[in-house]
Scaffold this motif. Structure first.
Motif, short mmCIF file in Angstrom:
data_model
loop_
_atom_site.label_atom_id
_atom_site.label_comp_id
_atom_site.label_asym_id
_atom_site.label_seq_id
_atom_site.Cartn_x
_atom_site.Cartn_y
_atom_site.Cartn_z
N ALA A 1 0.83 -1.21 0.00
CA ALA A 1 0.00 0.00 0.00
C ALA A 1 0.87 1.26 0.00
CB ALA A 1 -0.93 0.00 1.20
N LEU A 2 1.93 1.26 0.80
CA LEU A 2 2.82 2.42 0.83
C LEU A 2 3.59 2.57 -0.48
CD1 LEU A 2 4.15 2.13 4.48
CD2 LEU A 2 2.55 3.84 3.56
N GLN A 3 3.99 1.45 -1.06
CA GLN A 3 4.68 1.47 -2.36
C GLN A 3 3.77 2.08 -3.42
OE1 GLN A 3 6.01 -2.44 -3.39
NE2 GLN A 3 7.34 -1.73 -5.01
N GLY B 1 2.61 9.19 -6.33
CA GLY B 1 2.92 10.56 -5.98
C GLY B 1 2.26 11.09 -4.73
N VAL B 2 1.58 10.24 -3.99
CA VAL B 2 1.00 10.69 -2.72
C VAL B 2 2.13 11.14 -1.80
CG1 VAL B 2 -0.34 9.99 -0.70
CG2 VAL B 2 -1.01 9.19 -2.97
N TYR B 3 3.23 10.38 -1.82
CA TYR B 3 4.45 10.74 -1.10
C TYR B 3 5.54 10.90 -2.16
CZ TYR B 3 1.72 8.57 2.65
OH TYR B 3 0.73 8.22 3.53
N PRO B 4 5.76 12.13 -2.64
CA PRO B 4 6.73 12.35 -3.71
C PRO B 4 8.18 12.21 -3.21
CG PRO B 4 5.74 14.42 -3.04
CD PRO B 4 5.05 13.35 -2.27
N GLY C 1 11.71 12.76 -1.84
CA GLY C 1 12.20 13.78 -0.92
C GLY C 1 11.26 14.12 0.21
N SER C 2 10.01 13.69 0.10
CA SER C 2 9.04 14.01 1.15
C SER C 2 9.22 13.08 2.35
CB SER C 2 7.61 13.93 0.63
OG SER C 2 7.26 12.59 0.32
N VAL C 3 8.79 13.56 3.48
CA VAL C 3 8.83 12.75 4.69
C VAL C 3 7.49 12.04 4.84
CG1 VAL C 3 8.07 14.64 6.21
CG2 VAL C 3 9.40 12.76 7.14
N LEU C 4 7.54 10.77 5.22
CA LEU C 4 6.29 10.03 5.45
C LEU C 4 5.63 10.54 6.72
CD1 LEU C 4 7.25 6.30 4.74
CD2 LEU C 4 6.22 7.94 3.20
N PRO C 5 4.31 10.40 6.82
CA PRO C 5 3.64 10.74 8.08
C PRO C 5 4.21 9.90 9.23
CG PRO C 5 2.04 10.42 6.31
CD PRO C 5 3.37 9.96 5.79
N SER C 6 3.89 10.29 10.44
CA SER C 6 4.37 9.56 11.62
C SER C 6 3.89 8.11 11.59
CB SER C 6 3.87 10.24 12.89
OG SER C 6 2.48 10.05 13.03
N GLN C 7 4.62 7.26 12.29
CA GLN C 7 4.21 5.86 12.37
C GLN C 7 2.82 5.74 12.96
OE1 GLN C 7 7.03 3.29 14.28
NE2 GLN C 7 8.65 3.77 12.83
N ARG C 8 2.52 6.52 13.97
CA ARG C 8 1.18 6.47 14.57
C ARG C 8 0.11 6.80 13.55
NH1 ARG C 8 1.61 9.27 19.41
NH2 ARG C 8 1.70 7.28 20.47
N VAL D 1 11.17 9.56 1.31
CA VAL D 1 11.03 8.85 0.04
C VAL D 1 12.26 9.16 -0.80
CG1 VAL D 1 9.63 8.58 -2.04
CG2 VAL D 1 8.52 9.05 0.17
N ARG D 2 12.88 8.10 -1.33
CA ARG D 2 14.02 8.28 -2.24
C ARG D 2 13.51 8.76 -3.59
NH1 ARG D 2 18.78 6.23 -0.54
NH2 ARG D 2 18.72 4.63 1.07
N ASP D 3 14.40 9.39 -4.35
CA ASP D 3 13.99 9.77 -5.70
C ASP D 3 14.03 8.52 -6.58
OD1 ASP D 3 16.59 9.31 -6.66
OD2 ASP D 3 17.10 11.43 -6.70
N ALA D 4 13.55 8.63 -7.79
CA ALA D 4 13.42 7.48 -8.68
C ALA D 4 14.76 6.79 -8.94
CB ALA D 4 12.79 7.90 -10.01
#
Length: 92
Positions: free
Chosen positions: A23-25, A31-34, A36-43, A79-82
Motif C-alpha cells: 500500500a505504501l509502495q 505521488g502521494v508521497y513524492p 524527498g518528502s517525509v512520510l507521516p508519523s508511524q502512529r 522517500v528516495r527519488d526514482a
C-alpha cells in the motif's frame, strides 16, 4: 479482527506487513508521497492503514531494503527519488 489491508492476489495471502508495504509502495508510485518528502508519523500511518505499529515498522523495513525509502534518525522516514538516491550525502 480483519485489517483494511487484507489482500488476496492469485490465491496468495499477504501478511499484514506485506500488504502495508504494498500500500505504501503504491502511494509512493502514485505521488502521494513524492521523492524527498517525509512520510507521516508511524502512529498516523498505522491508523490510516488500520494496522499495528509493529506491522508498520516491518513494512517500513521492507521498503528500506527495497530502496524506496530511507530513515534519518530524529528526522523521519523519507522517500528516495526514482534513481534511488537521497540527500543524506548533502551538507546539513
Amino acid at each position: 479482527m480483519s485489517s483494511l489491508l487484507s489482500i488476496e492476489l492469485d490465491e496468495i495471502m499477504l501478511t499484514v506487513a506485506e500488504a502495508a508495504a504494498h500500500a505504501l509502495q503504491v502511494r509512493i508510485r502514485n505521488g502521494v508521497y513524492p521523492p524527498g518528502s517525509v512520510l507521516p508519523s508511524q502512529r498516523q500511518l498505522a491508523q490510516e492503514l488500520a494496522i499495528s505499529r509493529a506491522s508498520l515498522r516491518e513494512a517500513i523495513s521492507t521498503l528500506e531494503a527495497l530502496g524506496f525509502i530511507y530513515s534519518r534518525p530524529g528526522k523521519g522516514v523519507f522517500v528516495r527519488d526514482a534513481g534511488g538516491s537521497d540527500a543524506s550525502n548533502l551538507p546539513h
